[in-house]
Write an enzyme that holds these catalytic residues in place. Structure first.
Site, PDB file in Angstrom:
ATOM      1  N   ASN A   1       0.784  -1.235   0.000  1.00 51.72           N
ATOM      2  CA  ASN A   1       0.000   0.000   0.000  1.00 51.72           C
ATOM      3  C   ASN A   1       0.814   1.282   0.000  1.00 51.72           C
ATOM      4  O   ASN A   1       0.319   2.330  -0.392  1.00 51.72           O
ATOM      5  CB  ASN A   1      -1.005  -0.014   1.165  1.00 51.72           C
ATOM      6  CG  ASN A   1      -0.338  -0.005   2.518  1.00 51.72           C
ATOM      7  OD1 ASN A   1       0.821  -0.391   2.651  1.00 51.72           O
ATOM      8  ND2 ASN A   1      -1.049   0.432   3.530  1.00 51.72           N
TER       9      ASN A   1
ATOM     10  N   GLU B   1       6.126  -3.491  11.660  1.00 52.28           N
ATOM     11  CA  GLU B   1       4.918  -2.662  11.748  1.00 52.28           C
ATOM     12  C   GLU B   1       3.816  -3.449  11.051  1.00 52.28           C
ATOM     13  O   GLU B   1       3.919  -3.768   9.871  1.00 52.28           O
ATOM     14  CB  GLU B   1       5.141  -1.309  11.059  1.00 52.28           C
ATOM     15  CG  GLU B   1       6.317  -0.508  11.603  1.00 52.28           C
ATOM     16  CD  GLU B   1       6.204  -0.093  13.065  1.00 52.28           C
ATOM     17  OE1 GLU B   1       5.111  -0.244  13.654  1.00 52.28           O
ATOM     18  OE2 GLU B   1       7.218   0.353  13.623  1.00 52.28           O
TER      19      GLU B   1
ATOM     20  N   CYS C   1      -2.811   1.043   7.152  1.00 44.51           N
ATOM     21  CA  CYS C   1      -2.752   0.409   8.471  1.00 44.51           C
ATOM     22  C   CYS C   1      -3.379   1.314   9.521  1.00 44.51           C
ATOM     23  O   CYS C   1      -3.963   0.852  10.490  1.00 44.51           O
ATOM     24  CB  CYS C   1      -1.310   0.091   8.841  1.00 44.51           C
ATOM     25  SG  CYS C   1      -0.240   1.530   8.865  1.00 44.51           S
TER      26      CYS C   1
HETATM   27  P1  NAP Z   1       1.333  -8.958   3.604  1.00 40.61           P
HETATM   28  O1  NAP Z   1       0.521  -9.839   2.782  1.00 40.61           O
HETATM   29  O2  NAP Z   1       1.675  -9.367   4.981  1.00 40.61           O
HETATM   30  O3  NAP Z   1       2.679  -8.694   2.758  1.00 40.61           O
HETATM   31  C1  NAP Z   1       3.677  -7.816   3.225  1.00 40.61           C
HETATM   32  C2  NAP Z   1       5.003  -8.244   2.660  1.00 40.61           C
HETATM   33  O4  NAP Z   1       5.375  -9.512   3.199  1.00 40.61           O
HETATM   34  C3  NAP Z   1       5.017  -8.436   1.154  1.00 40.61           C
HETATM   35  O5  NAP Z   1       6.258  -8.027   0.656  1.00 40.61           O
HETATM   36  C4  NAP Z   1       4.849  -9.936   1.012  1.00 40.61           C
HETATM   37  O6  NAP Z   1       5.329 -10.451  -0.210  1.00 40.61           O
HETATM   38  C5  NAP Z   1       5.713 -10.392   2.150  1.00 40.61           C
HETATM   39  N1  NAP Z   1       5.474 -11.766   2.608  1.00 40.61           N
HETATM   40  C6  NAP Z   1       4.386 -12.546   2.445  1.00 40.61           C
HETATM   41  N2  NAP Z   1       4.572 -13.750   3.037  1.00 40.61           N
HETATM   42  C7  NAP Z   1       5.804 -13.713   3.594  1.00 40.61           C
HETATM   43  C8  NAP Z   1       6.581 -14.627   4.344  1.00 40.61           C
HETATM   44  N3  NAP Z   1       6.138 -15.852   4.670  1.00 40.61           N
HETATM   45  N4  NAP Z   1       7.807 -14.254   4.762  1.00 40.61           N
HETATM   46  C9  NAP Z   1       8.292 -13.034   4.457  1.00 40.61           C
HETATM   47  N5  NAP Z   1       7.607 -12.120   3.743  1.00 40.61           N
HETATM   48  C10 NAP Z   1       6.380 -12.453   3.324  1.00 40.61           C
HETATM   49  O7  NAP Z   1       0.672  -7.494   3.724  1.00 40.61           O
HETATM   50  P2  NAP Z   1       0.072  -6.562   2.578  1.00 40.61           P
HETATM   51  O8  NAP Z   1      -1.185  -7.172   2.068  1.00 40.61           O
HETATM   52  O9  NAP Z   1       1.135  -6.206   1.591  1.00 40.61           O
HETATM   53  O10 NAP Z   1      -0.269  -5.234   3.402  1.00 40.61           O
HETATM   54  C11 NAP Z   1      -1.447  -5.102   4.142  1.00 40.61           C
HETATM   55  C12 NAP Z   1      -1.218  -5.370   5.604  1.00 40.61           C
HETATM   56  O11 NAP Z   1      -0.079  -4.667   6.052  1.00 40.61           O
HETATM   57  C13 NAP Z   1      -2.354  -4.869   6.480  1.00 40.61           C
HETATM   58  O12 NAP Z   1      -2.570  -5.781   7.515  1.00 40.61           O
HETATM   59  C14 NAP Z   1      -1.827  -3.549   7.024  1.00 40.61           C
HETATM   60  O13 NAP Z   1      -2.432  -3.140   8.227  1.00 40.61           O
HETATM   61  C15 NAP Z   1      -0.395  -3.868   7.180  1.00 40.61           C
HETATM   62  N6  NAP Z   1       0.402  -2.637   7.137  1.00 40.61           N
HETATM   63  C16 NAP Z   1       0.913  -2.197   8.306  1.00 40.61           C
HETATM   64  C17 NAP Z   1       1.633  -1.005   8.314  1.00 40.61           C
HETATM   65  C18 NAP Z   1       2.211  -0.465   9.588  1.00 40.61           C
HETATM   66  O14 NAP Z   1       3.095   0.379   9.488  1.00 40.61           O
HETATM   67  N7  NAP Z   1       1.784  -0.890  10.757  1.00 40.61           N
HETATM   68  C19 NAP Z   1       1.820  -0.300   7.130  1.00 40.61           C
HETATM   69  C20 NAP Z   1       1.270  -0.812   5.964  1.00 40.61           C
HETATM   70  C21 NAP Z   1       0.561  -1.991   5.969  1.00 40.61           C
HETATM   71  P3  NAP Z   1       4.292 -10.827  -1.393  1.00 40.61           P
HETATM   72  O15 NAP Z   1       3.650  -9.554  -1.789  1.00 40.61           O
HETATM   73  O16 NAP Z   1       5.173 -11.403  -2.417  1.00 40.61           O
HETATM   74  O17 NAP Z   1       3.316 -11.800  -0.811  1.00 40.61           O
HETATM   75  O1  G3H Z   2      -0.552   1.724   5.885  1.00 43.10           O
HETATM   76  C1  G3H Z   2       0.180   2.073   6.783  1.00 43.10           C
HETATM   77  C2  G3H Z   2       0.914   3.327   6.728  1.00 43.10           C
HETATM   78  O2  G3H Z   2       1.972   3.289   7.655  1.00 43.10           O
HETATM   79  C3  G3H Z   2      -0.025   4.461   6.993  1.00 43.10           C
HETATM   80  O3  G3H Z   2       0.562   5.671   6.777  1.00 43.10           O
HETATM   81  O4  G3H Z   2      -0.993   7.075   8.120  1.00 43.10           O
HETATM   82  O5  G3H Z   2       0.533   8.099   6.474  1.00 43.10           O
HETATM   83  O6  G3H Z   2      -1.407   6.746   5.708  1.00 43.10           O
HETATM   84  P1  G3H Z   2      -0.373   6.957   6.773  1.00 43.10           P
END
Ligand code: NAP
Ligand code: G3H
Length: 485
Positions: free
Chosen positions: A163, A259, A293
C-alpha cells in the site's frame, strides 16, 4: 537494463551489485493492475540461489560501506531525494496503475519519501555517541572511561507492503544505509515495480554497487528462506500481523522491527467538536479505500451524542468520491485484488446478518466496495474486531469513556487510537489507558510526519519506526573502554 522485453513480456530486472539482471526469464510473476486487470509488467520469481547471491553481495559490500564517511553517505541520499523529486510524475504513473491509488496520493507519497530520505540523511549526520566516566559508579576510580559509539548490524532485509510501495520501502532502506548496513530489499509483489523504481533512483544517485540489492518473488515462496537466512542480520518488515507473527516465530534470535496490522478506534466523547470529529473520521476511514494500516477502523461513541455524530458523518460522507483512479483522484477505488474484496464482503454480510444497521453502501461493483457505514455494531460482530483493509466503518455505541477504553483495548491490535474531546484532562485520561503506540487527540489516526515515533503494540508490531528510531533500531551501541594507568 532496468527491464527487458522478452517473448512479448516486459520483465523488470533486479538490482545486483549495481547492475540490473534477470537470472531466469522463464520464471516470472505477472503483475496485473487492480484497476482493469491489465498486465503492468513481470518480475522474476527468484530462486534460492539468486537470493543467496544478493545476500552474499550485500554481506561482502557491507565491510566497505560501513567505512564510507557519514557526510558522504548523506550526500548520496540527498542525490536519491533529488532524483525522486525529478521523477514524481513518472513514478506516480506507475504507482496508480500498479496499486490503484489515486494519482494525487501517489505524488504526495513520492514527495514525502524524498523528504523522509533527506531528513534521514541529516539526522544520521547528527547522531552522537557518549563517553561515560567509570567513577560515577560506587567503588570505581576515575581511571576508566567507556566511549560509546553506534555500529551497524550488517545486512538488513527490508520487506515492504503493497500500500505504500515507495515510502514504506524508503523508510527502511534510508536509515539502514545511514547506519552503515547494506540492504536486501524485497518489495511486495503487487507494488514490486514501484519498489524497483525506488531502487533505480538509489542506484542512479551513485550509491556504490552492492550496497542495495533487490529480490523479487512471492513471499509465500521465498519469504521463509530469506528471513531465516544466516547472513541476514536484521529483518525490517511492514505487512500483515499474520505474516509478521510467522516471521517472529521462525527467525528465533534475529532482531526484528515490524509494523503490522491495526484496528484503530476513534473514541468520541460528549464534549467533542462533532464536526471536527466527523471530518477526521471520514477522511481517516475512507482514503485510499481504507487500505491504510492507520485507517480509522471503528468508532466508539458515547450514546448521548451518537445520533448527532452519525448525522455529521453522513454529511461528510458526501465528500467521499468513488471511481477509477485512471480517471480522477477518487477517495475510493478498486481494492488491491478480488480476494481482498471477498474478505470485506464477508465482514459486511456478517454485520448485516447479526443486525447492524447499514446506513450506507454495502455493495460491491467489480473490485470496488462502495463506502460502507454501519451503526449499532455490537461486539459479537466480526467487523468490531477484524481489519477490513477496505472502506467499511463500524460505529459502536458505548455508555462511558471507560467502556470505550475497554472495547478499544480488547482488540488484538494496538497501533493507534484517536480521542475527540475538548477537555485535556479527559484526553489524557483516555490516552494513558489505551494500549496502542500512538494516541491522536482531536485528529484522525495517521503515521506522519515521518520522524515521529511510529509503533504498534500487541499484534500491531514490534520495535519503533521513525527516522531517528529506525536508525537506532538498525544499529547497536559499541562500548570501547579506555583503562588509564
Ligand atoms: P502482507 O501480505 O503481509 O505482505 C507484506 C510483505 O510480506 C510483502 O512483501 C509480502 O510479499 C511479504 N510476505 C508474504 N509472506 C511472507 C513470508 N512468509 N515471509 C516473508 N515475507 C512475506 O501485507 P500486505 O497485504 O502487503 O499489506 C497489508 C497489511 O499490512 C495490512 O494488515 C496492514 O495493516 C499492514 N500494514 C501495516 C503497516 C504499519 O506500518 N503498521 C503499514 C502498511 C501496511 P508478497 O507480496 O510477495 O506476498
Ligand atoms: O498503511 C500504513 C501506513 O503506515 C499508513 O501511513 O498514516 O501516512 O497513511 P499513513
Amino acid at each position: 537494463m532496468f527491464f527487458q522485453n522478452i517473448d512479448g513480456k516486459k520483465i523488470y530486472s533486479n538490482l545486483l551489485k549495481g547492475k540490473w539482471e534477470i537470472k531466469n526469464h522463464d520464471n516470472t510473476i505477472e503483475v496485473k493492475s487492480p484497476i482493469n486487470g491489465e498486465t503492468v509488467g513481470f518480475v522474476e520469481a527468484m530462486s534460492k540461489e539468486a537470493v543467496d547471491e544478493a545476500i552474499n553481495v550485500a554481506k561482502e559490500t557491507q565491510l566497505s560501506w560501513r567505512d564510507v564517511p557519514t557526510n558522504e553517505k548523506s550526500k548520496l541520499l540527498h542525490n536519491v531525494a533529488d532524483l525522486l523529486e525529478e521523477r514524481i510524475e513518472e513514478m506516480a504513473d506507475v504507482m496508480v496503475i500498479e496499486i490503484g491509488k489515486d494519482r494525487r496520493s501517489c505524488m504526495s507519497e513520492i514527495k514525502r519519501t524524498a523528504d523522509l530520505i533527506r531528513f534521514t540523511a541529516d539526522t544520521a549526520e547528527n547522531i552522537k555517541g557518549e563517553s561515560i566516566p567509570g567513577d560515577s559508579f560506587p567503588g570505581f576510580k576515575n581511571d576508566k572511561i567507556s566511549i560509546v559509539t553506534r555500529e551497524p548490524l550488517g545486512v538488513v532485509l527490508a520487506i515492504s507492503p503493497f500500500n505504500y510501495p515507495v515510502n514504506l520501502a524508503a523508510s527502511k532502506i534510508a536509515p539502514a544505509l545511514m547506519a552503515g548496513n547494506t540492504v536486501v530489499f524485497k518489495p511486495a509483489t503487487q507494488g514490486s515495480i514501484c519498489g524497483l523504481y525506488l531502487a533505480k533512483a538509489f542506484n542512479e544517485a551513485g550509491i556504490p554497487s552492492g550496497v542495495l540489492n533487490t529480490i523479487t518473488g512471492k513471499g509465500s515462496e521465498i519469504g521463509d528462506y530469506v528471513v531465516t537466512h544466516k547472513d541476514i542480520d536484521f529483518v525490517n518488515f511492514t505487512g500483515s500481523s499474520e505474516v509478521g507473527k510467522r516471521i517472529s516465530r521462525i527467525t528465533e534470535m534475529k532482531p526484528l522491527l515490524m509494523e503490522l496490522g491495526g484496528k484503530d478506534a476513534a473514541i468520541v466523547l460528549e464534549d467533542a467538536d462533532l464536526t471536527l470529529a466527523a471530518k477526521n473520521i471520514v477522511s481517516g476511514a475512507f482514503s485510499y479505500s481504507g487500505q491504510r494500516c492507520t485507517a480509522v477502523k471503528r468508532v466508539l461513541v458515547l450514546d448521548t451524542i451518537a445520533d448527532k455524530l452519525v448525522e455529521e458523518i453522513l454529511n461528510k460522507i458526501d465528500s467521499v468520491t468513488v471511481g477509477n483512479p485512471l480517471e480522477g483522484d477518487f477517495t475510493v477505488g478498486p481494492l488491491i485484488n478480488s480476494k481482498s474484496c471477498d474478505f470485506v464482503e464477508g465482514l459486511i454480510e456478517d454485520a448485516k446478518n447479526k443486525g447492524a444497521k447499514l446506513l450506507l453502501g454495502g455493495e460491491r461493483k467489480g473490485n470496488i466496495i462502495m463506502p460502507t457505514l454501519f451503526d449499532n455494531v455490537t461486539t459479537d460482530m466480526r467487523i468490531a474486531w477484524e481489519e477490513p483493509f477496505g472502506p467499511v466503518l463500524p460505529i459502536i455505541r458505548v455508555k462511558s469513556a471507560d467502556e470505550a477504553i475497554k472495547i478499544a483495548n480488547e482488540s488484538e491490535y494496538g497501533l493507534q487510537s484517536s480521542v475527540f474531546t475538548n477537555d485535556i484532562n479527559k484526553a489524557f485520561y483516555v490516552a494513558n489507558r489505551l494500549e496502542v503506540g500512538t494516541v491522536q487527540v482531536n485528529n484522525k489516526t495517521e503515521r506522519g510526519p515521518d520522524h515521529f515515533p511510529f509503533l504498534g503494540v500487541k499484534s500491531s508490531g514490534m520495535g519503533t519506526q521513525g527516522v531517528q528510531y529506525s536508525i537506532e533500531a538498525m544499529s547497536r551501541p559499541k562500548a570501547t573502554v579506555i583503562n588509564l594507568k
